[in-house]
Design a protein around this motif. Sequence first.
Motif, PDB file in Angstrom:
ATOM      1  N   GLU A  46       0.839  -1.399   0.066  1.00  0.00           N
ATOM      2  CA  GLU A  46       0.027   0.116   0.033  1.00  0.00           C
ATOM      3  C   GLU A  46       0.959   1.143   0.120  1.00  0.00           C
ATOM      4  O   GLU A  46       0.558   2.124  -0.784  1.00  0.00           O
ATOM      5  CB  GLU A  46      -0.712   0.008   1.338  1.00  0.00           C
ATOM      6  N   LEU A  49       1.674   1.789  -3.401  1.00  0.00           N
ATOM      7  CA  LEU A  49       0.469   1.746  -4.414  1.00  0.00           C
ATOM      8  C   LEU A  49      -0.156   3.231  -4.398  1.00  0.00           C
ATOM      9  O   LEU A  49      -0.283   3.790  -5.594  1.00  0.00           O
ATOM     10  CB  LEU A  49      -0.607   0.659  -3.788  1.00  0.00           C
ATOM     11  N   TYR A  50      -0.292   3.626  -3.273  1.00  0.00           N
ATOM     12  CA  TYR A  50      -0.823   5.101  -3.282  1.00  0.00           C
ATOM     13  C   TYR A  50      -0.309   6.403  -3.963  1.00  0.00           C
ATOM     14  O   TYR A  50      -0.789   7.106  -4.492  1.00  0.00           O
ATOM     15  CB  TYR A  50      -1.764   5.258  -1.809  1.00  0.00           C
ATOM     16  N   PRO A  51       0.829   6.532  -3.081  1.00  0.00           N
ATOM     17  CA  PRO A  51       1.837   7.440  -3.736  1.00  0.00           C
ATOM     18  C   PRO A  51       1.599   7.262  -5.360  1.00  0.00           C
ATOM     19  O   PRO A  51       1.722   8.404  -6.067  1.00  0.00           O
ATOM     20  CB  PRO A  51       2.945   7.350  -3.411  1.00  0.00           C
ATOM     21  N   LEU A  53      -0.484   5.723  -7.369  1.00  0.00           N
ATOM     22  CA  LEU A  53      -1.845   6.371  -8.007  1.00  0.00           C
ATOM     23  C   LEU A  53      -1.652   7.891  -8.064  1.00  0.00           C
ATOM     24  O   LEU A  53      -2.103   8.483  -9.053  1.00  0.00           O
ATOM     25  CB  LEU A  53      -2.829   5.710  -7.124  1.00  0.00           C
ATOM     26  N   GLN A  54      -1.279   8.421  -6.905  1.00  0.00           N
ATOM     27  CA  GLN A  54      -1.337   9.918  -6.698  1.00  0.00           C
ATOM     28  C   GLN A  54      -0.534  10.690  -7.988  1.00  0.00           C
ATOM     29  O   GLN A  54      -0.947  11.598  -8.552  1.00  0.00           O
ATOM     30  CB  GLN A  54      -0.866  10.430  -5.649  1.00  0.00           C
TER      31      GLN A  54
ATOM     32  N   ALA B  47       1.324   9.751   0.249  1.00  0.00           N
ATOM     33  CA  ALA B  47       0.774   9.766  -1.167  1.00  0.00           C
ATOM     34  C   ALA B  47       0.424  11.098  -1.577  1.00  0.00           C
ATOM     35  O   ALA B  47       0.727  11.888  -2.696  1.00  0.00           O
ATOM     36  CB  ALA B  47      -0.643   9.095  -0.818  1.00  0.00           C
ATOM     37  N   SER B  50       3.300  13.265  -3.241  1.00  0.00           N
ATOM     38  CA  SER B  50       3.297  13.437  -4.816  1.00  0.00           C
ATOM     39  C   SER B  50       3.027  14.858  -5.334  1.00  0.00           C
ATOM     40  O   SER B  50       3.699  15.261  -6.440  1.00  0.00           O
ATOM     41  CB  SER B  50       2.421  12.468  -5.376  1.00  0.00           C
ATOM     42  N   TYR B  51       2.096  15.497  -4.746  1.00  0.00           N
ATOM     43  CA  TYR B  51       1.580  16.584  -5.292  1.00  0.00           C
ATOM     44  C   TYR B  51       2.573  17.813  -4.889  1.00  0.00           C
ATOM     45  O   TYR B  51       2.551  19.085  -5.443  1.00  0.00           O
ATOM     46  CB  TYR B  51       0.266  17.060  -4.841  1.00  0.00           C
TER      47      TYR B  51
END
Lengths: 109, 852
Positions: A46, A49-51, A53-54, B47, B50-51
């Motif tokens: 996970e 995966l999530y980074p 996806l972002q 997550a 990333s931005y």
Amino acid sequence: MPREAGILPGTLGLLILRVLQQGPLHGYAIAQRIHVLSCDELAIEEGSLYPALQRLLLKGWVKADWTISDTNRKVREYRLTPSGRKELESGCAEYRRLTRAIGDVLEGI
Amino acid sequence: MELLRRLWYLLNRRRLQRELAGEMEAHRAQMPDSRSFGSTLRLREDAGDSYGWQWLDVLEQDLRYAFRGFRRSPVFAFTSILILALGTGTNLAFFQVIQTLVWKPVPVRDPATMVRLERKGKTFSSSSVPYPMIQYIRRHNNVFSAVIAQTGGNMAWGDNAADRVHVQFVSANLFDEAGYGPEDGRLFHESLDERPGTPPVAVLSHGFWERRFGGATPAVGSTVRINDHPVTIVGIAQPSFPGLRPSPVDVYLLIHQYDHFTPGASFDTTWNAANAEFYARLKPGAGLASIEDGLRPLIQEMSRIYPDLVKPDETLPASPGTRRFMRDRDASQARAISALALAIVLAVLLVACSNLANLSLARANQRGAELSLRAAIGAGRSRIVRQLVTESLVLASIGTLCGFWFGYALLRLLESHPEVPDNLRFPADGWTVAASALLCTFATAFVGLVPALSISRGDILKGLRSVANTSPGRSVSWLQRLLLGAQMTGGCALVILAGIWANGFHRVVSRSPGFEYEKLAALDPSLARYGIKGESAREFWRQTRAALADQPGIESTALTSSVPLGRSLSEGRFSDTPNLSVTVFHVEPSFFETMRIPLLRGRNFLPDDEPRTNVIIAKRLAEHMYGTVDVVGRGFPKSKSSSTIVGVVLDARLIKITATNTTEIYEPLAPSAHESASLLVRTRQSPDRILDTLRIAARRVDSRILADTATISSNLDRRLSPSRLFGAVVSGIGALTLSLAAVGIFGLVAYCVSRRTREIGIRRTLGARDGAIVSSLIGDILIPLLGGLLLGSAAGLALAQALSGNPFYLDPRDFAGAAASITLLLAVVAVALFWPVRSALRLDPWKALRHD
């Protein structure tokens, strides 16, 4: 479970795009699909995966929408965008070129 | 596109983070072994990273934490902001003033090609030039594309002689050459206003228009009377119109119409008076160097026509608007003064910053335990430094903002000072903003980085131990003591300098002018302006004095060529006494009695004394020229005598009240000089009441005359006003430094006490006496305090010595001023020490022991 076993750097995004080519999937299903398609060889954590996806969202290669899953659960499904499709194609071509080149070197001796 | 998505993410961050959390929850729920899913918070942050907005979150955290910290120690936050605001505000105000007065060019169109010309001969120099000479040059030169003349004065507004306004007679091309348009109506134009026979017109300054007409448009087109002569108002100047030189101006009139307002003055034919300022615009491509060559033939031509009035070896040195029309020497002097002033206020800021660094160092030490905890649970050194720098950045920004406001308020205060004319404004510009940003950065670096680095270098374990336990030993680190010493040194030097300087101004202001000015008034009818000359002038004075003779309020009167402390006079120098500038007064015998200037040697003038043969000189001149005051009967001046000294009087400062190198000569008032004389009146009561009487008496004798009247004490006030202003500014800087020193020392010692409360409690219980506790508290800081005091005193006196000459004239032997400053500083230090020490002595041992 082997951690991130066998995933070449930079190919995770490509893998995700590839499994989304068949149709929209939510996060867990993406991980599962990769796991299954790789014959249990690849496990996506996970934490990666999530980074990833972002990043794909930021690039505009996938889009995310909330839906209800088969198990009647509220999930967020990712679908490929046209530019994602293009990226997948070029990414695959690039990957093939690269692996062939590596293979040539490794097996040519 | 990607950037847009980033921004969109930033704007919807909260919702998107929530959605991500929901998504992860769903993911976790579907997993066979949900525990293997990591921390959702951590995953979410990774997550979201990333931005690329992670830093914003960190900043937000740091900011929120900083503000929480300030709420917890409001005194620290308030003191820091106050110190910074005072420090930066003073600097910004000074910076702006110096920029406007010295560094920036005159605010006119193309200031590099605009010059002011002065007149210089072998034996004289004059900043003004005769108007006919300017006109001659205007007609015949080939180096200037435009020539501007202007001269100021005050005249009666309406038909009320008591209502005086500042008029400025200017060439018609002034506004066009300066590059300013009208606020309303029209301004002067060469093509319109220089035609022969044009009716008299006036332009009002914006400030005057607002004061007198309430800013109402109907002013334009109306006819007013100036000096009892009609003139039509054609326009209003812009509020920003600065003129060529800052000076009070209410009404602009045309210089070629001068005689309309003063019919007898023959302004444009008087060659023997330096009566106008001379400005010119260089032709395109002409350099400053070409002026002298271009004007030389004209000067020679003029000296051929007027051999008595113009000498062939005269020059007209020019100074450009980029140097604010200052001569080389004046410009470098102004630069020296401004650099020193800026250095002093920068030193104040430096003292303030070391003060602040000390305070926040103390606070950071206090927070050692907290920071160590953070380090122990994984905060990196850079993260901690970042946190501390963010805090000081917040402080510095707020402080600088307040400082900006404070500086702005100071400038507005200065602008409203009566000594500052309407057309001198100190607008903040880009440079000021840049300077304040620079000061903010500087303050942040100084105040934040020093403690941050010194803290984050600390040992985590040692810090953690101090959570439970106040560490004994030195309570004040070497860095703190060093900062305290530096602050004391700088503060002491500044306070001494300010003390000596302010004391000097005070002495100037409180010094007797050498005559009794309280009950004196003057009547100045300017008879020549009305064409009243010769015998009719003498008749005017006979009748006026007869009318005043039966006034019970008047004790005595005397005619004099100039009003004491009134308009500036030209000064001369004798080759025997090159260091003294001499003013000549032509007076009636009753002058000395009326002024109460005592006669030291010899006799007063007699009614039949010849103007050119008999003189009375002041004591200082006698001593400088002859080395003695027993000079009655000797020839004057010493080496080239043309007259005889009949008396010596005590020194009196008749014009320049603050100058120390001036002296006076008195000659009998010639009968022909009555037309330009003023009447000096000694009254029995307050002289203010006599002014109307004087004006009415003059008008009764000749109904045309709108005479100027003034009390000599109001003249004195006007003359002292600049010194008072400077004295107030210097004292203000001294007071600022003192209060900074007080705040700094108080903060440091109070912090020591609060930090060592437990230790003091233990000592108390073990039986320590007051003395032991006091010495343990201030023992650490005594050496930097005293060392700073000694060093600072030495530095202050050395600086005063260095500034004793031109142009500051500080008195390095003014030990009274220095001693007063040091005493004041010591008193302030003592008070700053007293409160925290007293609170330490009053500690209840039991409470103190429980203190954590």
